[in-house]
Write a protein that holds these residues in place. Structure first.
Motif, PDB file in Angstrom:
ATOM      1  N   ILE A 136       0.407  -1.601   6.600  1.00 22.84           N
ATOM      2  CA  ILE A 136       1.380  -2.301   5.759  1.00 22.84           C
ATOM      3  C   ILE A 136       0.886  -3.699   5.426  1.00 22.84           C
ATOM      4  O   ILE A 136       1.024  -4.183   4.294  1.00 22.84           O
ATOM      5  CB  ILE A 136       2.748  -2.351   6.469  1.00 22.84           C
ATOM      6  N   ASN A 137       0.303  -4.376   6.414  1.00 24.80           N
ATOM      7  CA  ASN A 137      -0.213  -5.724   6.186  1.00 24.80           C
ATOM      8  C   ASN A 137      -1.344  -5.728   5.171  1.00 24.80           C
ATOM      9  O   ASN A 137      -1.438  -6.616   4.317  1.00 24.80           O
ATOM     10  CB  ASN A 137      -0.697  -6.313   7.516  1.00 24.80           C
ATOM     11  N   GLY A 138      -2.212  -4.716   5.239  1.00 28.64           N
ATOM     12  CA  GLY A 138      -3.283  -4.618   4.257  1.00 28.64           C
ATOM     13  C   GLY A 138      -2.754  -4.404   2.844  1.00 28.64           C
ATOM     14  O   GLY A 138      -3.247  -5.019   1.881  1.00 28.64           O
ATOM     15  N   LYS A 139      -1.754  -3.548   2.701  1.00 29.41           N
ATOM     16  CA  LYS A 139      -1.151  -3.335   1.383  1.00 29.41           C
ATOM     17  C   LYS A 139      -0.490  -4.604   0.866  1.00 29.41           C
ATOM     18  O   LYS A 139      -0.579  -4.934  -0.319  1.00 29.41           O
ATOM     19  CB  LYS A 139      -0.118  -2.207   1.461  1.00 29.41           C
ATOM     20  N   TYR A 140       0.157  -5.356   1.782  1.00 32.91           N
ATOM     21  CA  TYR A 140       0.823  -6.601   1.387  1.00 32.91           C
ATOM     22  C   TYR A 140      -0.196  -7.629   0.914  1.00 32.91           C
ATOM     23  O   TYR A 140       0.014  -8.324  -0.089  1.00 32.91           O
ATOM     24  CB  TYR A 140       1.620  -7.135   2.571  1.00 32.91           C
ATOM     25  N   HIS A 141      -1.329  -7.721   1.598  1.00 24.97           N
ATOM     26  CA  HIS A 141      -2.372  -8.662   1.202  1.00 24.97           C
ATOM     27  C   HIS A 141      -2.958  -8.290  -0.155  1.00 24.97           C
ATOM     28  O   HIS A 141      -3.209  -9.175  -0.996  1.00 24.97           O
ATOM     29  CB  HIS A 141      -3.479  -8.692   2.264  1.00 24.97           C
ATOM     30  N   ARG A 142      -3.191  -7.011  -0.379  1.00 26.68           N
ATOM     31  CA  ARG A 142      -3.723  -6.587  -1.675  1.00 26.68           C
ATOM     32  C   ARG A 142      -2.731  -6.854  -2.792  1.00 26.68           C
ATOM     33  O   ARG A 142      -3.116  -7.238  -3.905  1.00 26.68           O
ATOM     34  CB  ARG A 142      -4.086  -5.102  -1.626  1.00 26.68           C
ATOM     35  N   GLY A 193      -2.875 -10.596  -3.466  1.00 25.64           N
ATOM     36  CA  GLY A 193      -4.127 -10.954  -4.128  1.00 25.64           C
ATOM     37  C   GLY A 193      -4.154 -10.565  -5.589  1.00 25.64           C
ATOM     38  O   GLY A 193      -4.751 -11.269  -6.413  1.00 25.64           O
ATOM     39  N   ARG A 194      -3.515  -9.446  -5.947  1.00 25.14           N
ATOM     40  CA  ARG A 194      -3.516  -8.995  -7.343  1.00 25.14           C
ATOM     41  C   ARG A 194      -2.510  -9.766  -8.194  1.00 25.14           C
ATOM     42  O   ARG A 194      -2.828 -10.179  -9.307  1.00 25.14           O
ATOM     43  CB  ARG A 194      -3.214  -7.500  -7.412  1.00 25.14           C
ATOM     44  N   TYR A 243      -1.724 -16.450  -2.696  1.00 30.49           N
ATOM     45  CA  TYR A 243      -2.437 -15.698  -1.658  1.00 30.49           C
ATOM     46  C   TYR A 243      -3.467 -16.587  -0.956  1.00 30.49           C
ATOM     47  O   TYR A 243      -3.676 -16.464   0.257  1.00 30.49           O
ATOM     48  CB  TYR A 243      -3.122 -14.491  -2.283  1.00 30.49           C
ATOM     49  N   VAL A 244      -4.119 -17.479  -1.700  1.00 34.58           N
ATOM     50  CA  VAL A 244      -5.072 -18.411  -1.078  1.00 34.58           C
ATOM     51  C   VAL A 244      -4.356 -19.320  -0.081  1.00 34.58           C
ATOM     52  O   VAL A 244      -4.825 -19.515   1.052  1.00 34.58           O
ATOM     53  CB  VAL A 244      -5.785 -19.240  -2.166  1.00 34.58           C
TER      54      VAL A 244
END
Length: 326
Positions: free
Chosen positions: A67-73, A76-77, A83-84
């Motif tokens: 879930i955290n990876g999906k949230y970061h992507r 970022g998009r 996001y930075v």
């Protein structure tokens, strides 16, 4: 006749046992298989509370990472600038937490073995010194966050004034260089007053050679920054802070001389020079090492009663050093 009927009945009963029906055959086969593999065990015997807890924790951690990876992507998009900032903030929290754990280990070791601050290694002393400064700076944010709904204002202030309110862990690489240059410019403004004072006391020096050398130094105005201490304090508090700060630096110098400058990394060398008054952000590593060696020669030769000279050494040793006029 009666005996034949009894024999026929027995034959019928035994025959049904020998030739069972479909249901009885399947049941008999199940029993035989059970006898072959052993008696069936209760399902409760296979349950292990610790194993179940570990499996549950592993499952939760795995799902959280996904879930955290999906949230970061997603961030970022769709929100690259946010996001930075979010990434820097999260990494800053991790580094601050790691610093707190290390500081706790050092303090625990000091308490267990009855070790004083000046008896620690150089890196342990420097870590405690910097962590105290970071905690002091974060204390203001903690105080203004106490009122209800004040945390929204705190986030806004952190975004608008990162140099004044945030510690180095939450600065971008560009901000670290820019903010150090700003502090350098601010500290340079106090040096003309210090040099004017040295010019006034120079005639009081009995040795003619030292008096000429002092006057020669005071006529050169390419200065570096001073100690990073705020002057907006009562005189009593300011004198105490100056004395404490000077004592800590002197203790760090002794520990560093024992360790050796060659054992320091490039970042540690630049940080050590910056603490002692040199604007090391735009100076090569080797020149920083040379300057730091000169500083240690002077600092380690001073006695405790002469530590006030260490503060003036910030000005005198850095005066007209190439690269400090930025």
């Amino acid at each position: 006749m009666a005996l034949s009927r009894v024999c026929w009945a027995r034959t019928a009963l035994w025959g049904s046992a020998v030739l069972p029906g479909p249901y009885a055959a399947r049941r008999l086969q199940f029993v035989r298989s059970g006898l072959a593999w052993g008696a069936p065990r209760s399902s409760k015997l296979h349950l292990s509370p610790k194993a179940d807890v570990k499996n549950l924790i592993s499952y939760v951690v795995t799902k959280t990472k996904v879930i955290n990876g999906k949230y970061h992507r997603f961030l970022g998009r769709h929100f690259p600038r946010f996001y930075v900032l979010y990434t820097i903030f999260m990494k800053g929290l991790q580094m601050l937490w790691a610093d707190a754990r290390k500081a706790r280990r050092i303090k625990t070791n000091m308490w267990k073995h009855n070790i004083k601050f000046h008896q620690l290694s150089y890196r342990e002393m420097e870590h405690l010194r910097q962590f105290r400064r970071d905690v002091t700076k974060c204390l203001f944010l903690g105080i203004i966050s106490i009122p209800p709904f004040a945390n929204y204002l705190v986030f806004l202030l952190m975004y608008l004034f990162p140099r004044q309110l945030l510690i180095r862990h939450f600065w971008t690489p560009k901000q670290q260089i820019d903010f150090l240059d700003i502090y350098h410019a601010l500290r340079k403004q106090s040096y003309p007053e210090i040099l004017c004072y040295l010019e006034r006391v120079a005639p009081l020096i009995s040795d003619a050679g030292l008096r000429w050398h002092m006057t020669e130094l005071c006529t050169k105005k390419a200065l570096s920054r001073a100690m990073l201490l705020t002057p907006h304090l009562p005189p009593v508090v300011l004198r105490h802070r100056l004395k404490t700060h000077t004592t800590v630096i002197h203790q760090l110098d002794k520990a560093l001389a024992k360790l050796g400058i060659g054992q320091l990394t490039a970042q540690e060398v630049k940080s050590a020079c910056y603490l002692r008054g040199l604007n090391s952000t735009h100076i090569a590593e080797e020149r920083c090492r040379t300057w730091l060696g000169e500083w240690l020669q002077i600092s380690c030769s001073l006695k405790e009663a002469e530590l006030s000279l260490l503060l003036h050494n910030v000005v005198l040793l850095s005066t007209n050093y190439i690269g400090t006029s930025r």
